[in-house]
Design a protein around this motif. Structure first.
Motif, short mmCIF file in Angstrom:
data_model
loop_
_atom_site.label_atom_id
_atom_site.label_comp_id
_atom_site.label_asym_id
_atom_site.label_seq_id
_atom_site.Cartn_x
_atom_site.Cartn_y
_atom_site.Cartn_z
N GLY A 65 33.21 145.51 -9.40
CA GLY A 65 33.19 146.57 -8.58
C GLY A 65 34.22 147.83 -8.73
O GLY A 65 33.96 148.56 -7.67
N GLY A 66 34.79 147.76 -9.58
CA GLY A 66 35.93 149.03 -9.81
C GLY A 66 35.28 149.85 -10.56
O GLY A 66 34.11 149.91 -11.34
N TYR A 67 36.10 151.03 -10.74
CA TYR A 67 35.90 152.04 -11.62
C TYR A 67 36.92 152.28 -12.62
O TYR A 67 37.95 152.29 -12.07
N GLU A 68 36.78 152.63 -13.88
CA GLU A 68 37.53 153.09 -14.94
C GLU A 68 37.09 154.30 -15.31
O GLU A 68 35.92 154.44 -15.71
N THR A 69 38.06 155.28 -15.43
CA THR A 69 37.88 156.77 -15.47
C THR A 69 38.36 157.02 -17.10
O THR A 69 39.53 156.71 -17.44
N PHE A 70 37.79 157.76 -18.06
CA PHE A 70 38.09 158.31 -19.21
C PHE A 70 37.83 159.79 -18.98
O PHE A 70 36.74 160.30 -19.07
N LEU A 71 39.20 160.19 -19.02
CA LEU A 71 39.01 161.73 -18.87
C LEU A 71 38.84 162.56 -20.12
O LEU A 71 39.18 162.01 -21.32
N PRO A 72 38.01 163.52 -20.42
CA PRO A 72 37.97 164.43 -21.66
C PRO A 72 39.42 164.61 -22.21
O PRO A 72 40.11 164.95 -21.43
N PRO A 73 39.56 164.62 -23.32
CA PRO A 73 38.54 164.28 -24.66
C PRO A 73 38.34 162.70 -24.93
O PRO A 73 37.85 162.21 -25.95
N ARG A 74 39.00 161.80 -24.15
CA ARG A 74 39.12 160.31 -24.39
C ARG A 74 37.67 159.83 -24.16
O ARG A 74 37.23 160.15 -23.16
N ARG A 75 37.45 158.98 -25.08
CA ARG A 75 36.28 158.14 -24.89
C ARG A 75 36.52 156.67 -25.46
O ARG A 75 37.44 156.57 -26.33
N PRO A 76 35.95 155.80 -24.51
CA PRO A 76 36.13 154.36 -25.02
C PRO A 76 35.16 154.20 -26.25
O PRO A 76 34.10 154.60 -26.65
N THR A 77 35.72 153.27 -26.92
CA THR A 77 35.09 152.55 -28.26
C THR A 77 34.04 151.82 -27.90
O THR A 77 34.17 150.89 -26.77
N ARG A 78 33.27 151.17 -28.80
CA ARG A 78 32.49 150.35 -28.49
C ARG A 78 33.16 148.96 -28.32
O ARG A 78 32.38 148.45 -27.32
N GLY A 79 33.84 148.61 -28.89
CA GLY A 79 34.65 147.27 -28.88
C GLY A 79 35.18 147.38 -27.21
O GLY A 79 35.22 146.28 -26.70
N GLU A 80 35.93 148.42 -26.69
CA GLU A 80 36.31 148.39 -25.51
C GLU A 80 35.19 148.21 -24.27
O GLU A 80 35.42 147.56 -23.33
N ILE A 81 34.09 148.94 -24.66
CA ILE A 81 33.08 148.76 -23.73
C ILE A 81 32.55 147.33 -23.76
O ILE A 81 32.04 146.64 -22.63
N MET A 82 32.25 146.56 -24.96
CA MET A 82 32.03 145.22 -25.04
C MET A 82 33.02 144.50 -24.44
O MET A 82 32.42 143.28 -23.72
N ALA A 83 34.31 144.57 -24.59
CA ALA A 83 35.10 143.67 -24.09
C ALA A 83 35.38 143.74 -22.69
O ALA A 83 35.68 142.74 -21.97
N SER A 84 35.09 145.11 -22.14
CA SER A 84 35.24 145.11 -20.58
C SER A 84 33.84 144.96 -19.67
O SER A 84 33.96 144.69 -18.56
N ARG A 85 32.77 144.68 -20.54
CA ARG A 85 31.50 144.18 -19.92
C ARG A 85 31.25 145.30 -18.76
O ARG A 85 30.88 144.93 -17.76
N TYR A 86 31.14 146.57 -19.22
CA TYR A 86 30.85 147.49 -17.94
C TYR A 86 29.53 147.33 -17.67
O TYR A 86 28.70 147.17 -18.52
N THR A 87 29.25 147.57 -16.36
CA THR A 87 27.85 147.55 -15.76
C THR A 87 26.97 148.74 -15.74
O THR A 87 25.72 148.94 -16.03
N ALA A 88 27.71 149.87 -15.60
CA ALA A 88 27.20 151.27 -15.77
C ALA A 88 28.04 152.31 -16.21
O ALA A 88 29.51 152.15 -16.09
N VAL A 89 27.35 153.63 -16.50
CA VAL A 89 28.49 154.67 -16.74
C VAL A 89 28.02 155.78 -16.01
O VAL A 89 26.74 156.18 -16.16
N TYR A 90 29.02 156.58 -15.55
CA TYR A 90 28.61 157.98 -14.68
C TYR A 90 29.25 159.12 -15.54
O TYR A 90 30.51 159.08 -16.13
#
Length: 361
Positions: free
Chosen positions: A54-79
């Motif tokens: 239920g938390g939120y992690e923010t990636f400010l421009p121009p930083r973007r997460p890699t596919r590995g980070e997304i898979m490792a963190s198991r994010y449920t949604a992106v805004y």
């Protein structure tokens, strides 16, 4: 940079030139195998990922997460959150101390998302509504204390109260700058404009009347000066005429005196002439003609002719008298003795070529 294959559950058809209400442009649910290269996120947008807890992690421009980070963190949604600066202008009403009259507030707002995670967590989807609501909540108790005519004082007090409350939209992760203008409602403005027009008209009429009085005073003063000048000229002309008349009278008097003296002198000369001629005429005609020749020598021919005619007439008269005396029979001889002697002497004088009555030396 990751891309997403699944279509977003929420997507706004907004661009940089439209009024943005919700800075969350897209919302996507994520699964373990949902990443692909089909959709590219804009470089100036922030990505806020929802965690399983239920938390939120923010990636400010121009930083973007890699596919590995997304898979490792198991994010449920992106805004996908727009972090640009968005201005807007809005108008709303605020109450005065009288419910029959309301202030009109015009506000210029410029807002920007500075904390995308906090904004997403707040669940707000209408930023202008949020900011206007906070402004109204702060302003209504303030404007209630003022009459509709005290819009300037109410605006000043409202700005002070807003500074005490704190920045607008700060709990939602927004940075906001705003400017507010408070004025009366349009009906009251129209009423004040009518009153002002009446005041201006009355003031113009009063000034026109006052200036007209000043003009009348100046015109009267000018007329009085003209009258004084005309009167002065008339008096000067009258004095000149009087002086001229007096001079004419003196001149006429002097001429009359001179004429009288001249007449007296002429009379005196005439009297002298009369005496002179009387004395000379008493001496005989020859002396009279001699006097005339002495005064007028150019008349000598006329004098000689006249003397000749006078002599002839006198001789003829004497001859006639002698004839009458010598041939007269009406008188006695002793009465005619003297005249006869005179007649004989006259004849003797004529024969001796002497003028009768002129003594001979």
């Amino acid at each position: 940079m990751p891309t997403f294959h699944r279509q977003p559950e929420w997507q706004q058809p907004a661009d940089r030139h439209t009024r943005l209400i919700d800075p969350v442009l897209t919302v996507r649910q994520l699964s373990r195998f949902d990443l692909s290269l089909k959709h590219v996120v804009r470089i100036d947008h922030a990505l806020v990922f929802a965690t399983p807890k239920g938390g939120y992690e923010t990636f400010l421009p121009p930083r973007r997460p890699t596919r590995g980070e997304i898979m490792a963190s198991r994010y449920t949604a992106v805004y996908e959150v727009d972090m640009g600066v968005h201005p807007f202008t809005d108008t709303f009403t605020l109450p005065s101390d009288n419910d029959a009259f309301e202030f009109t507030a015009e506000v210029d707002v410029s807002w920007q998302v500075v904390d995308p995670g906090r904004f997403v967590a707040s669940g707000i989807r209408d930023v202008p509504g949020l900011l206007l609501g906070e402004l109204q909540q702060t302003a209504r108790p303030v404007t209630r204390r003022f009459t509709i005519a005290d819009s300037a004082a109410a605006e000043t007090e409202l700005l002070k109260a807003a500074q005490l409350v704190g920045p607008l939209g700060a709990p939602a992760g927004l940075q906001v700058t705003w400017t507010l203008r408070l004025r009366r409602d349009q009906a009251n403005i129209d009423h004040q404009q009518r009153l002002q027009a009446i005041d201006h008209s009355a003031e113009e009429q009063v000034r026109t009347a006052r200036q007209g009085m000043r003009v009348d005073v100046e015109v009267d003063h000018r007329h009085r000066q003209q009258d004084e000048l005309q009167l002065g000229r008339a008096m000067d002309y009258g004095r000149q005429q009087q002086e001229l008349l007096l001079q004419q009278q003196r001149w006429q008097h002097e001429q009359a005196l001179l004429q009288g003296q001249h007449q007296l002198e002429l009379q005196r000369i005439e009297a002298q002439k009369i005496q002179f001629y009387q004395w000379h005429l008493s001496q005989g005609g020859v002396q009279s003609w001699a006097l005339h020749l002495a005064q007028h020598p150019e008349d000598s021919r006329l004098v000689m002719s006249s003397m000749r005619e006078d002599q002839l007439r006198m001789i003829q008269a004497q001859m006639d008298l002698v004839k009458e005396l010598l041939g007269g029979e009406g008188a006695e001889k002793f009465e005619l003795e003297g005249p006869k002697q005179l007649a004989l002497r006259t004849v003797s004088d004529i024969l001796n070529q002497r003028l009768p009555g002129v003594p001979q030396n």
